[in-house]
Write an enzyme that holds these catalytic residues in place. Structure first.
Site, PDB file in Angstrom:
ATOM      1  N   ASP A   1      -5.411   5.580   7.234  1.00 50.16           N
ATOM      2  CA  ASP A   1      -5.774   5.062   5.915  1.00 50.16           C
ATOM      3  C   ASP A   1      -7.239   4.656   5.882  1.00 50.16           C
ATOM      4  O   ASP A   1      -7.624   3.660   6.494  1.00 50.16           O
ATOM      5  CB  ASP A   1      -4.880   3.863   5.583  1.00 50.16           C
ATOM      6  CG  ASP A   1      -5.105   3.365   4.156  1.00 50.16           C
ATOM      7  OD1 ASP A   1      -5.783   4.053   3.378  1.00 50.16           O
ATOM      8  OD2 ASP A   1      -4.588   2.281   3.838  1.00 50.16           O
TER       9      ASP A   1
ATOM     10  N   ASP B   1      -1.959   0.365  -3.048  1.00 48.48           N
ATOM     11  CA  ASP B   1      -2.697  -0.679  -2.340  1.00 48.48           C
ATOM     12  C   ASP B   1      -2.648  -1.997  -3.092  1.00 48.48           C
ATOM     13  O   ASP B   1      -3.274  -2.137  -4.139  1.00 48.48           O
ATOM     14  CB  ASP B   1      -4.160  -0.251  -2.173  1.00 48.48           C
ATOM     15  CG  ASP B   1      -4.317   0.837  -1.126  1.00 48.48           C
ATOM     16  OD1 ASP B   1      -3.843   0.634   0.008  1.00 48.48           O
ATOM     17  OD2 ASP B   1      -4.914   1.883  -1.447  1.00 48.48           O
TER      18      ASP B   1
ATOM     19  N   HIS C   1       1.273  -0.704   0.433  1.00 46.46           N
ATOM     20  CA  HIS C   1       0.455  -1.272   1.508  1.00 46.46           C
ATOM     21  C   HIS C   1       0.045  -2.679   1.087  1.00 46.46           C
ATOM     22  O   HIS C   1      -0.818  -2.841   0.228  1.00 46.46           O
ATOM     23  CB  HIS C   1      -0.769  -0.341   1.699  1.00 46.46           C
ATOM     24  CG  HIS C   1      -1.715  -0.785   2.757  1.00 46.46           C
ATOM     25  ND1 HIS C   1      -2.941  -0.165   2.965  1.00 46.46           N
ATOM     26  CD2 HIS C   1      -1.650  -1.767   3.686  1.00 46.46           C
ATOM     27  CE1 HIS C   1      -3.564  -0.754   3.961  1.00 46.46           C
ATOM     28  NE2 HIS C   1      -2.817  -1.726   4.413  1.00 46.46           N
TER      29      HIS C   1
HETATM   30  C1  DX5 Z   1      -8.344   0.269   1.434  1.00 48.48           C
HETATM   31  C2  DX5 Z   1      -7.031   0.897   1.137  1.00 48.48           C
HETATM   32  C3  DX5 Z   1      -7.035   2.392   1.245  1.00 48.48           C
HETATM   33  C4  DX5 Z   1      -7.992   3.086   0.326  1.00 48.48           C
HETATM   34  C5  DX5 Z   1      -8.092   4.532   0.684  1.00 48.48           C
HETATM   35  O1  DX5 Z   1      -8.210  -1.108   1.292  1.00 48.48           O
HETATM   36  O2  DX5 Z   1      -6.027   0.424   1.978  1.00 48.48           O
HETATM   37  O3  DX5 Z   1      -5.717   2.884   1.040  1.00 48.48           O
HETATM   38  O4  DX5 Z   1      -7.623   2.990  -1.016  1.00 48.48           O
HETATM   39  O5  DX5 Z   1      -9.063   5.098  -0.118  1.00 48.48           O
HETATM   40  P1  DX5 Z   1     -10.086   6.150   0.489  1.00 48.48           P
HETATM   41  O6  DX5 Z   1      -9.264   7.305   0.965  1.00 48.48           O
HETATM   42  O7  DX5 Z   1     -10.985   6.485  -0.671  1.00 48.48           O
HETATM   43  O8  DX5 Z   1     -10.799   5.469   1.626  1.00 48.48           O
HETATM   44 ZN    ZN Z   2      -4.074   1.490   1.877  1.00 49.67          ZN
END
Ligand code: DX5
Ligand code: ZN
Length: 248
Positions: free
Chosen positions: A199, A56, A87
């Site tokens: 996600d 991320d 991402h």
């Molecule tokens: C949020 C990110 C996600 C996040 C997912 O901005 O894009 O990928 O890290 O983490 P969890 O699964 O803990 O929601």
């Molecule tokens: Zn993400």
């Protein structure tokens, strides 16, 4: 990839078609691990048999957090061959696309909210020319824009966010489920093989719900890295997802 498959013009033609669902893939998000020890986070993904690792990137403008950039991706790339699913939660992906490709990203996901048809075309051309995959992400309140519907063949992964971008550890927003269903129906009706990645807030107790509604790539931050045994958590998610799939 979807562009190799014929388009179908009506839902009825699918009744007898042998549309095969994409395989379940687990993508742990290292944002939920100690950011000072990301090498271990990637190792955990490898040990747990993850299919890809989700990276991320947040710039403090598009979303209210700042994480890491291409330098970190490159450093991790030297330590692992795992598929890197990057991402980009950033305002101007055009400025950084080459840097993330050079750093070793395999799938580069851009946000629909900062693009239009022509800017997506330019980015996707850059990524595809380098032999890498294009992802398109939607915030919870964003519908798939018309320009993206016209360009679905170029998108390997549609990322349906079920939390607002910024932080790991938020609860899944279930109001996104109708959009997930609609999007997966559209992909199926078009005979495409686009992965649908969910996600945000994926946990063992909601995997069933999202797989039933068409998700096949499961990002999990806290759902893996906040568990007592993160390596085992990856298999738990996979088992749950595959059993939801078997139930049909
Ligand atoms: C949020 C990110 C996600 C996040 C997912 O901005 O894009 O990928 O890290 O983490 P969890 O699964 O803990 O929601
Ligand atoms: Zn993400």
């Amino acid at each position: 990839m979807g562009q190799l498959l014929p388009r179908t013009n009506s839902l009825t033609s699918l009744v007898n078609s042998s549309y095969e669902l994409n395989e379940i893939r687990i993508a742990p998000s290292i944002l939920a691990w100690d950011l000072g020890d990301l090498e271990r986070a990637v190792e955990i993904s490898v040990e747990g048999g993850a299919d890809q690792v989700h990276l991320d990137v947040i710039d403090g403008h598009f979303a209210p957090n700042i994480t890491f950039g291409p330098g970190t991706v490159k450093a991790l790339r030297r330590r692992s061959d795992l598929k890197f699913d990057t991402h980009l939660m950033i305002d101007r992906p055009q400025l950084y696309v080459e840097k993330f490709l050079d750093a070793g990203s395999d799938l580069l996901t851009f946000h629909a909210e900062v693009l239009n048809g022509p800017s997506f075309d330019e980015l996707s051309r850059t990524v595809i020319t380098r032999g890498k995959e294009v992802g398109l992400a939607l915030k919870p309140e964003t519908d798939l824009p018309a320009w993206a519907v016209d360009r679905l063949e170029k998108i390997s992964t549609l990322v349906v966010m079920t939390v607002n971008p910024g932080f790991s550890g938020q609860a899944m927003d279930m109001s996104v489920m109708p959009k997930l269903e609609k999007t997966s129906a559209l992909i199926k009706a078009r005979g495409l093989k686009t992965d649908i990645e969910i996600d945000g807030g994926v946990e063992e107790d909601n995997v069933h719900e999202v797989v039933k509604r068409g998700g096949n790539v499961l990002v999990a931050g806290a759902g893996v890295y906040a568990k007592r045994d993160p390596v085992a958590a990856i298999s738990v998610l996979r088992r749950r997802a595959e059993s939801a799939r078997r139930e049909g």
